[in-house]
Design a protein around this motif. Sequence first.
Motif, PDB file in Angstrom:
ATOM      1  N   TRP A  60       0.731  -1.190  -0.127  1.00 22.67           N
ATOM      2  CA  TRP A  60       0.033   0.064   0.043  1.00 22.67           C
ATOM      3  C   TRP A  60       0.827   1.307   0.172  1.00 22.67           C
ATOM      4  CZ3 TRP A  60      -2.796  -0.036   5.362  1.00 22.67           C
ATOM      5  CH2 TRP A  60      -1.892  -0.563   6.436  1.00 22.67           C
ATOM      6  N   SER A  61       0.029   2.410  -0.410  1.00 24.33           N
ATOM      7  CA  SER A  61       0.842   3.753  -0.359  1.00 24.33           C
ATOM      8  C   SER A  61      -0.072   4.711   0.143  1.00 24.33           C
ATOM      9  CB  SER A  61       1.564   3.883  -1.970  1.00 24.33           C
ATOM     10  OG  SER A  61       0.334   3.890  -2.707  1.00 24.33           O
ATOM     11  N   ASN A  62       0.484   5.582   0.615  1.00 24.17           N
ATOM     12  CA  ASN A  62      -0.290   6.948   1.072  1.00 24.17           C
ATOM     13  C   ASN A  62       0.331   8.317   0.781  1.00 24.17           C
ATOM     14  OD1 ASN A  62       0.179   8.676   4.072  1.00 24.17           O
ATOM     15  ND2 ASN A  62      -1.935   8.613   2.947  1.00 24.17           N
ATOM     16  N   VAL A  63      -0.503   9.033   0.127  1.00 32.47           N
ATOM     17  CA  VAL A  63      -0.254  10.242  -0.215  1.00 32.47           C
ATOM     18  C   VAL A  63      -1.325  11.441   0.530  1.00 32.47           C
ATOM     19  CG1 VAL A  63       0.164  12.308  -1.850  1.00 32.47           C
ATOM     20  CG2 VAL A  63       0.893   9.841  -2.378  1.00 32.47           C
ATOM     21  N   TYR A  64      -0.894  11.955   1.482  1.00 41.21           N
ATOM     22  CA  TYR A  64      -2.056  12.740   2.331  1.00 41.21           C
ATOM     23  C   TYR A  64      -3.189  12.016   2.718  1.00 41.21           C
ATOM     24  CZ  TYR A  64      -4.014  16.742   4.598  1.00 41.21           C
ATOM     25  OH  TYR A  64      -4.644  17.500   5.356  1.00 41.21           O
ATOM     26  N   ASN A  65      -4.230  12.563   2.338  1.00 39.59           N
ATOM     27  CA  ASN A  65      -5.701  11.689   2.620  1.00 39.59           C
ATOM     28  C   ASN A  65      -5.877  10.524   1.853  1.00 39.59           C
ATOM     29  OD1 ASN A  65      -5.825  13.388   0.154  1.00 39.59           O
ATOM     30  ND2 ASN A  65      -8.000  13.826   0.757  1.00 39.59           N
ATOM     31  N   ARG A  66      -4.915  10.156   0.970  1.00 35.12           N
ATOM     32  CA  ARG A  66      -5.348   9.131  -0.120  1.00 35.12           C
ATOM     33  C   ARG A  66      -4.551   7.536   0.283  1.00 35.12           C
ATOM     34  NH1 ARG A  66      -5.103   9.133  -6.645  1.00 35.12           N
ATOM     35  NH2 ARG A  66      -5.059   6.971  -6.989  1.00 35.12           N
ATOM     36  N   VAL A  67      -5.220   6.571   0.225  1.00 28.50           N
ATOM     37  CA  VAL A  67      -4.499   5.375   0.569  1.00 28.50           C
ATOM     38  C   VAL A  67      -4.649   4.198  -0.538  1.00 28.50           C
ATOM     39  CG1 VAL A  67      -4.316   3.288   2.011  1.00 28.50           C
ATOM     40  CG2 VAL A  67      -4.636   5.607   3.108  1.00 28.50           C
ATOM     41  N   ASP A  68      -3.929   4.021  -1.373  1.00 30.03           N
ATOM     42  CA  ASP A  68      -4.039   2.880  -2.665  1.00 30.03           C
ATOM     43  C   ASP A  68      -3.662   1.465  -1.961  1.00 30.03           C
ATOM     44  OD1 ASP A  68      -4.925   4.796  -4.470  1.00 30.03           O
ATOM     45  OD2 ASP A  68      -2.925   5.382  -4.684  1.00 30.03           O
ATOM     46  N   ILE A  69      -4.332   0.701  -2.131  1.00 29.80           N
ATOM     47  CA  ILE A  69      -4.189  -0.762  -1.369  1.00 29.80           C
ATOM     48  C   ILE A  69      -4.206  -1.798  -2.530  1.00 29.80           C
ATOM     49  CG2 ILE A  69      -4.554  -2.599   0.207  1.00 29.80           C
ATOM     50  CD1 ILE A  69      -6.030  -0.318   1.831  1.00 29.80           C
ATOM     51  N   LEU A  70      -2.923  -2.786  -2.682  1.00 26.44           N
ATOM     52  CA  LEU A  70      -3.111  -3.952  -3.490  1.00 26.44           C
ATOM     53  C   LEU A  70      -2.932  -5.103  -2.633  1.00 26.44           C
ATOM     54  CD1 LEU A  70      -0.962  -4.281  -6.936  1.00 26.44           C
ATOM     55  CD2 LEU A  70      -0.781  -6.066  -4.815  1.00 26.44           C
ATOM     56  N   LEU A  71      -3.730  -6.062  -3.011  1.00 29.37           N
ATOM     57  CA  LEU A  71      -3.810  -7.316  -2.374  1.00 29.37           C
ATOM     58  C   LEU A  71      -3.322  -8.569  -3.331  1.00 29.37           C
ATOM     59  CD1 LEU A  71      -7.069  -6.977  -0.061  1.00 29.37           C
ATOM     60  CD2 LEU A  71      -4.599  -6.573   0.617  1.00 29.37           C
ATOM     61  N   THR A  72      -2.464  -9.377  -2.764  1.00 32.92           N
ATOM     62  CA  THR A  72      -2.261 -10.556  -3.494  1.00 32.92           C
ATOM     63  C   THR A  72      -1.594 -11.410  -2.565  1.00 32.92           C
ATOM     64  OG1 THR A  72      -1.053 -11.450  -5.444  1.00 32.92           O
ATOM     65  CG2 THR A  72       0.063  -9.792  -4.192  1.00 32.92           C
ATOM     66  N   THR A  73      -1.429 -12.847  -2.810  1.00 33.31           N
ATOM     67  CA  THR A  73      -0.853 -13.775  -1.959  1.00 33.31           C
ATOM     68  C   THR A  73       0.298 -14.468  -2.644  1.00 33.31           C
ATOM     69  OG1 THR A  73      -2.791 -14.354  -1.015  1.00 33.31           O
ATOM     70  CG2 THR A  73      -1.362 -15.838  -0.439  1.00 33.31           C
ATOM     71  N   HIS A  74       1.525 -13.964  -2.283  1.00 27.05           N
ATOM     72  CA  HIS A  74       2.928 -14.282  -2.838  1.00 27.05           C
ATOM     73  C   HIS A  74       2.992 -15.654  -2.915  1.00 27.05           C
ATOM     74  CE1 HIS A  74       3.666 -10.200  -1.741  1.00 27.05           C
ATOM     75  NE2 HIS A  74       3.986 -10.173  -2.977  1.00 27.05           N
ATOM     76  N   ASP A  75       2.647 -16.230  -1.841  1.00 21.77           N
ATOM     77  CA  ASP A  75       2.656 -17.946  -1.777  1.00 21.77           C
ATOM     78  C   ASP A  75       2.050 -18.704  -2.777  1.00 21.77           C
ATOM     79  OD1 ASP A  75       4.361 -17.419   0.357  1.00 21.77           O
ATOM     80  OD2 ASP A  75       3.014 -18.285   1.879  1.00 21.77           O
ATOM     81  N   VAL A  76       1.078 -18.206  -3.364  1.00 24.55           N
ATOM     82  CA  VAL A  76       0.319 -18.829  -4.357  1.00 24.55           C
ATOM     83  C   VAL A  76       0.281 -18.313  -5.531  1.00 24.55           C
ATOM     84  CG1 VAL A  76      -1.496 -20.024  -2.505  1.00 24.55           C
ATOM     85  CG2 VAL A  76      -2.057 -17.831  -3.838  1.00 24.55           C
ATOM     86  N   ASP A  77       1.045 -17.159  -5.792  1.00 28.36           N
ATOM     87  CA  ASP A  77       1.096 -16.300  -6.895  1.00 28.36           C
ATOM     88  C   ASP A  77      -0.255 -16.142  -7.598  1.00 28.36           C
ATOM     89  OD1 ASP A  77       2.590 -15.218  -8.931  1.00 28.36           O
ATOM     90  OD2 ASP A  77       2.731 -16.948 -10.112  1.00 28.36           O
ATOM     91  N   GLY A  78      -0.968 -15.640  -6.831  1.00 25.13           N
ATOM     92  CA  GLY A  78      -2.547 -15.145  -7.038  1.00 25.13           C
ATOM     93  C   GLY A  78      -3.209 -14.846  -5.984  1.00 25.13           C
ATOM     94  N   LEU A  79      -4.582 -15.003  -5.995  1.00 23.23           N
ATOM     95  CA  LEU A  79      -5.400 -14.334  -4.755  1.00 23.23           C
ATOM     96  C   LEU A  79      -5.798 -15.843  -4.054  1.00 23.23           C
ATOM     97  CD1 LEU A  79      -7.969 -11.830  -6.529  1.00 23.23           C
ATOM     98  CD2 LEU A  79      -5.905 -11.716  -5.089  1.00 23.23           C
ATOM     99  N   SER A  80      -6.022 -15.399  -2.647  1.00 25.35           N
ATOM    100  CA  SER A  80      -6.430 -16.872  -1.844  1.00 25.35           C
ATOM    101  C   SER A  80      -7.536 -15.988  -0.897  1.00 25.35           C
ATOM    102  CB  SER A  80      -5.255 -17.262  -1.016  1.00 25.35           C
ATOM    103  OG  SER A  80      -4.769 -16.065  -0.009  1.00 25.35           O
ATOM    104  N   GLU A  81      -8.157 -16.855  -0.097  1.00 27.02           N
ATOM    105  CA  GLU A  81      -9.072 -16.699   0.875  1.00 27.02           C
ATOM    106  C   GLU A  81      -8.423 -15.537   1.786  1.00 27.02           C
ATOM    107  OE1 GLU A  81     -12.510 -16.341   2.669  1.00 27.02           O
ATOM    108  OE2 GLU A  81     -12.219 -17.524   0.788  1.00 27.02           O
ATOM    109  N   LEU A  82      -7.165 -15.298   1.961  1.00 26.33           N
ATOM    110  CA  LEU A  82      -6.611 -14.335   2.896  1.00 26.33           C
ATOM    111  C   LEU A  82      -6.986 -13.055   2.315  1.00 26.33           C
ATOM    112  CD1 LEU A  82      -3.313 -16.029   3.711  1.00 26.33           C
ATOM    113  CD2 LEU A  82      -5.337 -15.492   5.467  1.00 26.33           C
ATOM    114  N   ASP A  83      -6.795 -12.686   0.949  1.00 29.07           N
ATOM    115  CA  ASP A  83      -6.850 -11.458   0.350  1.00 29.07           C
ATOM    116  C   ASP A  83      -8.437 -11.044   0.687  1.00 29.07           C
ATOM    117  OD1 ASP A  83      -4.275 -11.087  -0.801  1.00 29.07           O
ATOM    118  OD2 ASP A  83      -4.744 -13.074  -1.994  1.00 29.07           O
TER     119      ASP A  83
END
Lengths: 97, 97
Positions: free
Chosen positions: A61-84
Motif C-alpha cells: 500500500w501507499s499513502n499520499v496525504y488523504n489518499r491510500v492505495d491498496i493492492l492485495l495478493t498472496t505471494h505464496d500462491v502467486d495469485g489470490l487466496s481466501e486471505l486476500d
Amino acid sequence: MVKKLTGPERQSALDQLTGWQNVEDRDAISKSFKFRSFIEAFGFMSRVALHAEKLNHHPEWSNVYNRVDILLTTHDVDGLSELDMQLASKIDREASR
Amino acid sequence: MVKKLTGPERQSALDQLTGWQNVEDRDAISKSFKFRSFIEAFGFMSRVALHAEKLNHHPEWSNVYNRVDILLTTHDVDGLSELDMQLASKIDREASR
C-alpha cells in the motif's frame, strides 16, 4: 496451507466485495480510498495494519496525504487466496467507520 | 510561507543527510528503509506519521511487509524546502531507534 482461488471462486468472492478491481499486470486486486485528512487516512491504515498482522497477511500500500492505495495478493500462491478476501473485507469495514 | 531551496542550499542540506537520493523524474528526494518485520516497519511509519502531522508536512510513501519507501517534496514550492529536510532528519532518527 493457503490455496489459490480458482477462476469461479475468485469471481464469486469478488462479487461479494465493492470497488475492488483486478490489477492489469499482476494477479492481484486493488482499491483506492480517500479520506478527509491525513489523520483519518493514517488512522485507517493503523486499524488495517492490526488486522493484517493478526491475519499474518499484509497489503502492498501507499499513502499520499488523504489518499491510500491498496493492492492485495498472496505471494505464496502467486495469485489470490481466501486471505486476500478476508483482508479486503476487513479493510472495507474499517474504511466505512 | 515556505521557500524553495536554491541549488546550493539544497546541496548543503542533502550533505547533512545520509542515503537520501534525488528522484529522477521529479524535484524530490527518496529513501528506502528495511526492517525485521511488518510490526517494526509499521511502528516506524506510525512514529513518522506523528512527526509529519506535527510539521504539517507529509511524505509520499509505500510499504510492502518489512520495507518502507519514502519520497519527500513540497508541492507548494514545486521542489524541496526546509520542511523536507526537517522531516527527513526526523525520519532518519526514527529509523535508527
